[in-house]
Design an enzyme around this catalytic site. Structure first.
Site: not given
Ligand code: 5GP
Ligand code: ZN
Length: 121
Positions: A37, A107, A100, A105
């Site tokens: 991340d 993950h 949040g 996509h």
């Molecule tokens: P969500 O909030 O959707 O569950 O988590 C998205 C995660 O993607 C966040 O922890 C954020 O730090 C991570 N993230 C966002 N943009 C990028 C990126 O460009 N590269 C990487 N490696 N992680 C990202």
């Molecule tokens: Zn995707």
């Protein structure tokens, strides 16, 4: 690298998968990709994703069951490699606004290397 057919336009994690955005990739096998991340919330914070675009857990289908299983198996293997198997870790999916979810996509967050509070805030 050519974009894959299952790409979703503008999807950040599809772009990482296709090598268009750099990432610290730690695992890639059998349709599963994992990378660190960019904004780690724990000493170990790795995102484990299906290579094919699935928008989120609600969009996963019965035909994705094996893939979802492979993601969990990959997470356990990565946790072992990262030396957090014994100390413990958490595997989390954020789904929708209340959780949040920021990236559309699917993950799984693999978090470990420190004590993790419960329930999350
Ligand atoms: P969500 O909030 O959707 O569950 O988590 C998205 C995660 O993607 C966040 O922890 C954020 O730090 C991570 N993230 C966002 N943009 C990028 C990126 O460009 N590269 C990487 N490696 N992680 C990202
Ligand atoms: Zn995707």
């Amino acid at each position: 690298m050519n974009p894959r057919e299952d790409r979703s336009p503008g999807c950040l994690f599809c772009r990482i998968r296709d090598g268009e955005i750099p990432a610290d990739i730690v695992y890639r096998r059998d349709g599963v990709l994992a990378f660190r991340d960019i904004d780690p919330r724990a000493p170990v914070h790795i995102l484990v994703i299906p290579e094919k675009h699935i928008s989120g857990l609600p969009e996963a289908e019965d035909s994705d069951r094996e893939l979802l299983g492979r993601i969990c198996r990959a997470a356990a293997l990565i946790a072992r490699r990262e030396s957090i198997e014994r100390s413990g870790y958490r595997l989390v999916v954020n789904s929708g606004p209340d959780a949040g979810q920021a990236v559309g996509h699917l993950h799984f967050h693999l978090l470990g290397g420190r004590g993790l509070g419960w329930p999350p805030g």
